[in-house]
Design a protein around this motif. Structure first.
Motif, short mmCIF file in Angstrom:
data_model
loop_
_atom_site.label_atom_id
_atom_site.label_comp_id
_atom_site.label_asym_id
_atom_site.label_seq_id
_atom_site.Cartn_x
_atom_site.Cartn_y
_atom_site.Cartn_z
N ALA A 1 0.83 -1.22 0.00
CA ALA A 1 0.00 0.00 0.00
C ALA A 1 0.86 1.26 0.00
N GLY A 2 2.17 1.10 0.11
CA GLY A 2 3.05 2.29 0.05
C GLY A 2 3.31 2.77 -1.37
N PHE A 3 3.01 1.91 -2.36
CA PHE A 3 3.35 2.29 -3.75
C PHE A 3 2.56 3.48 -4.30
N PRO A 4 1.24 3.58 -4.00
CA PRO A 4 0.53 4.77 -4.53
C PRO A 4 1.18 6.09 -4.07
N LEU A 5 1.59 6.12 -2.81
CA LEU A 5 2.20 7.35 -2.28
C LEU A 5 3.59 7.57 -2.91
N MET A 6 4.31 6.47 -3.12
CA MET A 6 5.64 6.57 -3.77
C MET A 6 5.47 7.17 -5.17
N ALA A 7 4.43 6.73 -5.87
CA ALA A 7 4.17 7.27 -7.22
C ALA A 7 3.87 8.76 -7.13
N LYS A 8 3.00 9.13 -6.22
CA LYS A 8 2.59 10.52 -6.04
C LYS A 8 3.82 11.38 -5.72
N ARG A 9 4.66 10.85 -4.82
CA ARG A 9 5.83 11.63 -4.35
C ARG A 9 6.79 11.90 -5.50
N GLN A 10 6.87 10.98 -6.48
CA GLN A 10 7.83 11.22 -7.57
C GLN A 10 7.18 11.98 -8.72
N GLY A 11 5.92 12.45 -8.48
CA GLY A 11 5.32 13.34 -9.48
C GLY A 11 4.30 12.70 -10.39
N ALA A 12 3.98 11.42 -10.17
CA ALA A 12 2.96 10.78 -11.03
C ALA A 12 1.57 11.22 -10.59
N CYS A 13 0.61 11.09 -11.53
CA CYS A 13 -0.81 11.30 -11.16
C CYS A 13 -1.32 10.00 -10.55
N LEU A 14 -2.20 10.13 -9.56
CA LEU A 14 -2.75 8.94 -8.89
C LEU A 14 -4.25 8.88 -9.13
N VAL A 15 -4.70 7.76 -9.73
CA VAL A 15 -6.14 7.54 -9.92
C VAL A 15 -6.51 6.27 -9.16
N ILE A 16 -7.61 6.36 -8.37
CA ILE A 16 -8.07 5.20 -7.59
C ILE A 16 -9.45 4.80 -8.09
N VAL A 17 -9.59 3.51 -8.45
CA VAL A 17 -10.92 2.98 -8.81
C VAL A 17 -11.25 1.92 -7.76
N ASN A 18 -12.24 2.20 -6.91
CA ASN A 18 -12.54 1.28 -5.83
C ASN A 18 -13.95 1.56 -5.31
N ARG A 19 -14.71 0.50 -5.01
CA ARG A 19 -16.10 0.71 -4.55
C ARG A 19 -16.11 1.53 -3.26
N GLU A 20 -15.22 1.14 -2.31
CA GLU A 20 -15.19 1.83 -1.01
C GLU A 20 -14.14 2.94 -1.00
N GLU A 21 -14.24 3.81 0.00
CA GLU A 21 -13.20 4.83 0.21
C GLU A 21 -11.90 4.15 0.63
N THR A 22 -10.77 4.79 0.31
CA THR A 22 -9.49 4.28 0.84
C THR A 22 -8.78 5.45 1.52
N ASP A 23 -7.74 5.10 2.31
CA ASP A 23 -6.99 6.17 3.00
C ASP A 23 -6.24 7.06 2.02
N MET A 24 -6.06 6.58 0.77
CA MET A 24 -5.28 7.37 -0.19
C MET A 24 -6.17 8.29 -1.03
N ASP A 25 -7.51 8.17 -0.83
CA ASP A 25 -8.40 9.01 -1.67
C ASP A 25 -8.01 10.48 -1.57
#
Ligand code: APR
Ligand code: ZN
Length: 244
Positions: free
Chosen positions: A201-225
């Motif tokens: 679960a650390g990878f989405p933040l790692m992507a964000k930190r290096q400047g990537a755009c983050l898109v989440i597709v998920n039925r429920e909310e997540t902490d990264m929303d």
């Protein structure tokens, strides 16, 4: 500002990475872990150290495995898997980093070398001492007869499905490949994961930190929303079908 759509993020991306969790396989009939009725709402996970310490716990793990096998073995890739495979074949997505162990990304046509399995794969077994690989069929037969968990024929080591359990070290090679893919992407698409289990679960933040755009597709909310550039709380099949 009108929120960009997933199609626009994909169009503008030169190198996307898709990251999946159990939610991408529920429409194939495989339950996820934390939704109502999910696997961890029905049974407690078996910790790696307990698996190693007790033959009875190993027998329980194999009993669970073969009991769930009917759900797993009948599962076929759904439109979510197929749309992700289409994104890979169009060159939009460089890698699929998955927490899933069901092999459905490979079955949907993603080349094996582009699938990075962080939590291993349940379609085979391995000796934890010498690494010898075992076909599940042979183990299923002997387990049905004896009820005893398998040991390695070559070195008598403990044999386990090729999955990574809680408390088991993460596969170094896969973690390195995943990190490389994440650091090189400009779009990180997280699909069907509650993003609660680290280090995956650390990878989405790692992507964000290096400047990537983050898109989440998920039925429920997540902490990264809260840090995502786009969040789609909807069914995965429905959401990704236009990208088939
Ligand atoms: N469409 C959209 N979202 C879905 C769908 C669907 N059809 N089905 C399930 N989901 C969502 C659920 O709302 C949930 O938030 O997918 C998410 C799945 O989350 P989890 O069950 O926690 O699964 P995952 O994130 O993969 O768990 C990570 O935990 O137990 C360990 O090793 C196991 O790899 C697993 C890890
Ligand atoms: Zn062995």
């Amino acid at each position: 500002m009108e929120r960009q759509s997933l199609a626009e993020f994909l169009e503008q991306s030169a190198r996307a990475v898709v990251f999946t969790g159990a939610g991408v396989s529920t429409e194939s009939g495989i339950p996820d872990f934390r939704s109502p009725g999910g696997i961890w709402t029905r049974m407690k996970p078996i910790m790696f150290q307990d698996y190693m310490a007790s033959e009875d716990i190993r027998a329980e793990a194999w009993r669970r495995k073969f009991a769930m096998e009917r759900e797993f073995s009948a599962a076929k890739p759904n439109d979510g898997h197929k749309a992700i495979a289409a994104m890979v074949s169009r060159g939009e997505v460089s890698h699929v980093i998955t927490q899933n162990i069901d092999n459905l990304h490979q079955d949907s046509g993603v080349p094996a070398e582009k699938v990075i399995e962080l939590h291993g794969n349940a379609t085979y077994a391995l000796c934890l001492d010498c690494g010898r690989r075992y076909d599940l069929g042979a183990i299923r037969e002997s387990f049905a007869q004896s009820g005893k968990p398998p040991y390695c024929v070559a070195c008598d080591g403990i044999v386990k499905t090729g999955t990574v359990s809680f408390g088991q070290p993460m596969p170094e090679g896969e973690m390195r490949r995943a990190e490389e893919a994440v650091l090189g992407c400009d779009l990180f698409l997280a699909v069907g994961s509650s993003l609660q289990v680290y280090p995956a679960a650390g990878f989405p933040l790692m992507a964000k930190r290096q400047g990537a755009c983050l898109v989440i597709v998920n039925r429920e909310e997540t902490d990264m929303d809260c840090v995502a550039d786009l969040v789609i709380h909807d069914e995965i099949g429905e959401t990704l079908r236009p990208f088939l």
